[in-house]
Structure formats: C-alpha cells, structure tokens
Design a protein around this motif. Structure first.
Motif, PDB file in Angstrom:
ATOM      1  N   ASN A 192       0.826  -1.212   0.000  1.00 29.03           N
ATOM      2  CA  ASN A 192       0.000   0.000   0.000  1.00 29.03           C
ATOM      3  C   ASN A 192       0.858   1.259   0.000  1.00 29.03           C
ATOM      4  O   ASN A 192       0.562   2.238  -0.695  1.00 29.03           O
ATOM      5  N   GLU A 193       1.934   1.237   0.781  1.00 26.00           N
ATOM      6  CA  GLU A 193       2.769   2.433   0.913  1.00 26.00           C
ATOM      7  C   GLU A 193       3.521   2.770  -0.367  1.00 26.00           C
ATOM      8  O   GLU A 193       3.941   3.916  -0.546  1.00 26.00           O
ATOM      9  N   LEU A 194       3.681   1.795  -1.256  1.00 25.62           N
ATOM     10  CA  LEU A 194       4.313   2.099  -2.538  1.00 25.62           C
ATOM     11  C   LEU A 194       3.424   2.985  -3.408  1.00 25.62           C
ATOM     12  O   LEU A 194       3.893   3.518  -4.423  1.00 25.62           O
ATOM     13  N   LEU A 195       2.185   3.173  -2.999  1.00 22.76           N
ATOM     14  CA  LEU A 195       1.314   4.118  -3.685  1.00 22.76           C
ATOM     15  C   LEU A 195       1.689   5.565  -3.374  1.00 22.76           C
ATOM     16  O   LEU A 195       1.435   6.455  -4.198  1.00 22.76           O
ATOM     17  N   ASN A 196       2.282   5.793  -2.184  1.00 22.10           N
ATOM     18  CA  ASN A 196       2.383   7.193  -1.766  1.00 22.10           C
ATOM     19  C   ASN A 196       3.565   7.559  -0.878  1.00 22.10           C
ATOM     20  O   ASN A 196       3.858   8.745  -0.714  1.00 22.10           O
ATOM     21  N   ARG A 197       4.317   6.566  -0.294  1.00 23.05           N
ATOM     22  CA  ARG A 197       5.322   6.990   0.694  1.00 23.05           C
ATOM     23  C   ARG A 197       6.465   6.010   0.896  1.00 23.05           C
ATOM     24  O   ARG A 197       7.205   6.121   1.871  1.00 23.05           O
ATOM     25  N   ARG A 198       6.685   5.074   0.035  1.00 23.47           N
ATOM     26  CA  ARG A 198       7.707   4.045   0.234  1.00 23.47           C
ATOM     27  C   ARG A 198       8.529   3.875  -1.031  1.00 23.47           C
ATOM     28  O   ARG A 198       8.072   4.174  -2.143  1.00 23.47           O
ATOM     29  N   LEU A 199       9.738   3.370  -0.871  1.00 26.34           N
ATOM     30  CA  LEU A 199      10.574   2.903  -1.964  1.00 26.34           C
ATOM     31  C   LEU A 199      11.350   1.693  -1.468  1.00 26.34           C
ATOM     32  O   LEU A 199      11.377   1.417  -0.272  1.00 26.34           O
ATOM     33  N   THR A 200      11.944   0.956  -2.369  1.00 27.15           N
ATOM     34  CA  THR A 200      12.750  -0.185  -1.951  1.00 27.15           C
ATOM     35  C   THR A 200      14.139   0.291  -1.548  1.00 27.15           C
ATOM     36  O   THR A 200      14.595   1.367  -1.947  1.00 27.15           O
ATOM     37  N   ALA A 284      12.548   5.744  -9.175  1.00 29.95           N
ATOM     38  CA  ALA A 284      12.473   4.418  -8.556  1.00 29.95           C
ATOM     39  C   ALA A 284      12.039   3.378  -9.583  1.00 29.95           C
ATOM     40  O   ALA A 284      11.108   3.601 -10.364  1.00 29.95           O
ATOM     41  N   ARG A 285      12.718   2.249  -9.575  1.00 31.11           N
ATOM     42  CA  ARG A 285      12.402   1.181 -10.513  1.00 31.11           C
ATOM     43  C   ARG A 285      11.210   0.352 -10.058  1.00 31.11           C
ATOM     44  O   ARG A 285      10.530  -0.273 -10.873  1.00 31.11           O
ATOM     45  N   THR A 286      10.980   0.313  -8.753  1.00 26.57           N
ATOM     46  CA  THR A 286       9.883  -0.466  -8.191  1.00 26.57           C
ATOM     47  C   THR A 286       8.801   0.469  -7.697  1.00 26.57           C
ATOM     48  O   THR A 286       9.077   1.404  -6.936  1.00 26.57           O
ATOM     49  N   ASP A 287       7.570   0.211  -8.120  1.00 25.03           N
ATOM     50  CA  ASP A 287       6.442   1.026  -7.698  1.00 25.03           C
ATOM     51  C   ASP A 287       5.238   0.120  -7.467  1.00 25.03           C
ATOM     52  O   ASP A 287       5.359  -1.115  -7.450  1.00 25.03           O
ATOM     53  N   PHE A 288       4.057   0.702  -7.265  1.00 21.31           N
ATOM     54  CA  PHE A 288       2.871  -0.102  -6.982  1.00 21.31           C
ATOM     55  C   PHE A 288       2.529  -1.011  -8.159  1.00 21.31           C
ATOM     56  O   PHE A 288       2.083  -2.149  -7.967  1.00 21.31           O
ATOM     57  N   ALA A 289       2.763  -0.528  -9.372  1.00 24.46           N
ATOM     58  CA  ALA A 289       2.510  -1.370 -10.542  1.00 24.46           C
ATOM     59  C   ALA A 289       3.380  -2.623 -10.519  1.00 24.46           C
ATOM     60  O   ALA A 289       2.953  -3.698 -10.977  1.00 24.46           O
ATOM     61  N   SER A 290       4.586  -2.504  -9.957  1.00 22.18           N
ATOM     62  CA  SER A 290       5.470  -3.663  -9.854  1.00 22.18           C
ATOM     63  C   SER A 290       4.889  -4.717  -8.909  1.00 22.18           C
ATOM     64  O   SER A 290       5.032  -5.919  -9.142  1.00 22.18           O
ATOM     65  N   VAL A 291       4.243  -4.259  -7.850  1.00 23.33           N
ATOM     66  CA  VAL A 291       3.601  -5.184  -6.914  1.00 23.33           C
ATOM     67  C   VAL A 291       2.484  -5.945  -7.611  1.00 23.33           C
ATOM     68  O   VAL A 291       2.378  -7.175  -7.505  1.00 23.33           O
ATOM     69  N   ASP A 299       4.898 -14.085  -8.859  1.00 22.05           N
ATOM     70  CA  ASP A 299       6.322 -13.905  -8.588  1.00 22.05           C
ATOM     71  C   ASP A 299       6.525 -13.415  -7.150  1.00 22.05           C
ATOM     72  O   ASP A 299       5.586 -12.939  -6.503  1.00 22.05           O
ATOM     73  N   PRO A 300       7.761 -13.496  -6.642  1.00 21.61           N
ATOM     74  CA  PRO A 300       8.031 -12.930  -5.318  1.00 21.61           C
ATOM     75  C   PRO A 300       7.734 -11.432  -5.294  1.00 21.61           C
ATOM     76  O   PRO A 300       7.889 -10.737  -6.308  1.00 21.61           O
ATOM     77  N   LEU A 301       7.334 -10.964  -4.154  1.00 20.93           N
ATOM     78  CA  LEU A 301       7.081  -9.525  -4.021  1.00 20.93           C
ATOM     79  C   LEU A 301       8.376  -8.744  -4.233  1.00 20.93           C
ATOM     80  O   LEU A 301       9.453  -9.201  -3.820  1.00 20.93           O
ATOM     81  N   PRO A 302       8.304  -7.573  -4.850  1.00 22.29           N
ATOM     82  CA  PRO A 302       9.523  -6.840  -5.236  1.00 22.29           C
ATOM     83  C   PRO A 302      10.099  -5.969  -4.131  1.00 22.29           C
ATOM     84  O   PRO A 302      10.736  -4.948  -4.405  1.00 22.29           O
ATOM     85  N   TYR A 303       9.902  -6.341  -2.885  1.00 23.42           N
ATOM     86  CA  TYR A 303      10.461  -5.595  -1.760  1.00 23.42           C
ATOM     87  C   TYR A 303      10.708  -6.565  -0.617  1.00 23.42           C
ATOM     88  O   TYR A 303      10.115  -7.647  -0.543  1.00 23.42           O
ATOM     89  N   ALA A 304      11.596  -6.181   0.273  1.00 21.90           N
ATOM     90  CA  ALA A 304      11.963  -7.037   1.403  1.00 21.90           C
ATOM     91  C   ALA A 304      11.004  -6.826   2.563  1.00 21.90           C
ATOM     92  O   ALA A 304      10.564  -5.704   2.824  1.00 21.90           O
TER      93      ALA A 304
END
Length: 318
Positions: A192-200, A284-291, A299-304
């Motif tokens: 959810n946070e990759l929509l507005n406040r997170r990055l990997t 950022a290469r990873t975003d909500f669309a990546s999830v 596939d595995p989730l794109p964040y730890a």
C-alpha cells in the motif's frame, strides 16, 4: 573515488556498498557494528576518529548514511540522537571541508516533514502533497528534530565552504513491521505504501549513486516511488482512495482479494519525488505497478519484508 560510507553495516549501507564497488569506487565503511563492508568500527560522534579516518584513508567523498532511526527511540535517550545525528554530521561535514572535498551526501528522512497535523490526517484540501517545498517543518519526535538540525548544518557548511551537498530525504524502505500499525499485515502495508510513501532499499541505494554523480550546490530531494496520482486527485484520495486506485489499476482489488489483502480506504499524504527525477535523473524502478505485476504472475514480491530486522548496535556482528 575513495568514499567514506557511514552506516555501512545497516540496511541501506549493506545494499549501497556493493553498488559503489561495482562502479569502481573504493569504499571505506564506518559503523558502530561490524559488517561485511565495515573497515572501521566506531561512532561518527567521535570527532578524532572521523578526522583521522578521512585523512588516513585518503577519502575523497563522504556518504553519511549512518544514524539513529525512529525505531531506536525506544532503545536510546535523546542525547544519543543528538550525539549521533547532529554532532556526528557536523564532524563529518567539517572533516570533509578540511580535506577539500567537492561533494557530500547526507541521508535524511521524510519523517521530519510529518508535523502533528499531518500525522492526524488529511487537510481540508485533501491529501497532503509533500515535496521539497512543503512546510513549515515541525518534526514530532527526537529523530525528526535531529535530522532537520543535521540538514541545516549541511546547508550552513555548504554555503560557507562551497562544498556541494545532496540531502536525500528517503521515504520508508526498512524491512521491519511498522511500529505503530498492526493492520494491515507487514507485506500488505508495504505494498500500500508504494502508492504514496515508500521505496525499496535498492532504489534508495541507486538514488545515492545518482546524487554522487550529479550533485551541484546544496539541494534537498524527496525520495519515494513515483505516485500514480495527480494533485487534482488529492481530495478524492483523502475520502475514497479505493476508487482512485481502481481508476489507475482496475484489477488491483481482485489481485488483493486473492492475497487476503486490503487496499487503503484513505490516503492522507503523498510524497512527490519529481525533483530527484528532474535534477538527478533518478526514478524508482519499483512502484505499486510492480507489486501488481508480481501478484498477477505469482512472482516474489519486489520488496523485502523482515519483521525480525533490528538496526545493528555496538558489538553486534551481522
């Protein structure tokens, strides 16, 4: 280039050091805890150690990623935050100037932008849209207060010396669970946070590489995954975020339902990293669309996600 990397045993440091090495840099890591890329075990609050390290190792640039963070508030007194985050930053800045460095990178945090009213929820105009011009800055805890003080030291020293300084206000990238929200679950909340406040952490590390190459003057940058929203959607995001998400990602609700996840009902703040893309060439290469792509493909989730992660402490081997 010979780079001093503070916080080299931490979550960001352990991802950033290999990237620096891969680009041909010689990394000298300094941290209070041992680690793969840590050559010197010690604190940035030790002024003599900082000056000796920069002189003895022929350091040409400093990336100051070491700090006490928000989760450390429960484990450390306020004075420890001042010693590490403020005095430590000043030690490094002055040592870099004394050595004639042309550039300095400081890892800051979007947390210092979260005032009490931001913490309480959206404004009357909808979700807070938070870029580098957002203010006034009134940090709500000792972590934010000391990081803002350190930012101001960066500005003063850069102005007085001419040394270029990049202040990188990173959004959330640590792998542990949120220490204030039990629901939704850790992986769901991170998505959810990759929509507005997170990055990997990988994207945070790449932002530091971009800043090291392109830094000019003294500039602050908000670092986060690019939000899929526009400012015109701020009011609707604060009232009914799921409708806005469905507009941009029609299958998000179905993909989430298969996981037993929930989309946010409201989004009350949005971090805008457009300046970093414009001036640093970083996105950022990873975003909500990546999830969503990972969920579609199984596939595995794109964040730890590691609920057991704790920042390294003195004497702890990692």
């Amino acid at each position: 280039m010979r780079v001093l990397l503070t916080g080299s045993s931490g979550w960001l440091g352990r991802h950033l050091a290999p990237l620096l090495i891969a680009q041909g840099h010689d990394v000298v890591g300094l941290d209070v805890a041992p680690g793969t890329h840590t050559r010197i075990v010690g604190s940035v609050a030790d002024r003599d150690l900082v000056f000796q390290t920069i002189a003895h190792h022929g350091i040409e640039a400093v990336i100051h990623a070491g700090a006490l963070h928000k989760p450390d508030i429960a484990r450390n007194p306020r004075q420890a935050f001042v010693d590490t985050n403020v005095t430590g930053t000043l030690n490094l800045l002055e040592a870099a100037v004394a050595a004639g460095h042309a550039r300095f990178l400081f890892t800051s945090t979007t947390s210092l932008m979260v005032r009490a009213d931001v913490r309480e929820g959206a404004s009357t105009e909808g979700a807070w849209w938070m870029d580098e011009e957002f203010g006034p800055l009134e940090p709500r805890n000792i972590y934010g207060a000391t990081k803002l003080a350190a930012e101001n030291l960066c500005r003063v020293v850069s102005r007085d010396s001419g040394m270029a300084v990049a202040i990188l206000r990173t959004g959330r990238f640590f792998p542990e669970d949120d220490d204030t929200h039990a629901l939704p679950s850790g992986p769901n909340l991170k998505a959810n946070e990759l929509l507005n406040r997170r990055l990997t952490v990988e994207d945070a590390a790449l932002a530091h590489l971009a800043a090291l190459d392109r830094i000019e003057g003294c500039e602050a940058f908000v670092l986060s995954a690019p939000p899929p929203f526009t400012r015109d959607e701020a009011l609707e995001l604060a009232r009914d975020a799921r409708t806005v998400v469905a507009r941009h990602f029609p299958d998000a609700a179905d993909l989430y339902a298969r996981q037993g996840w929930v989309l946010p009902e409201r989004i009350e703040r949005v971090y805008d990293p457009a300046k970093a893309e414009r001036l640093l060439g970083w996105r950022a290469r990873t975003d909500f669309a990546s999830v969503l792509a990972a969920l579609r493909q199984g596939d595995p989730l794109p964040y730890a996600h590691d609920p057991a992660w704790i920042s390294p402490v003195l004497g702890q081997a990692i």
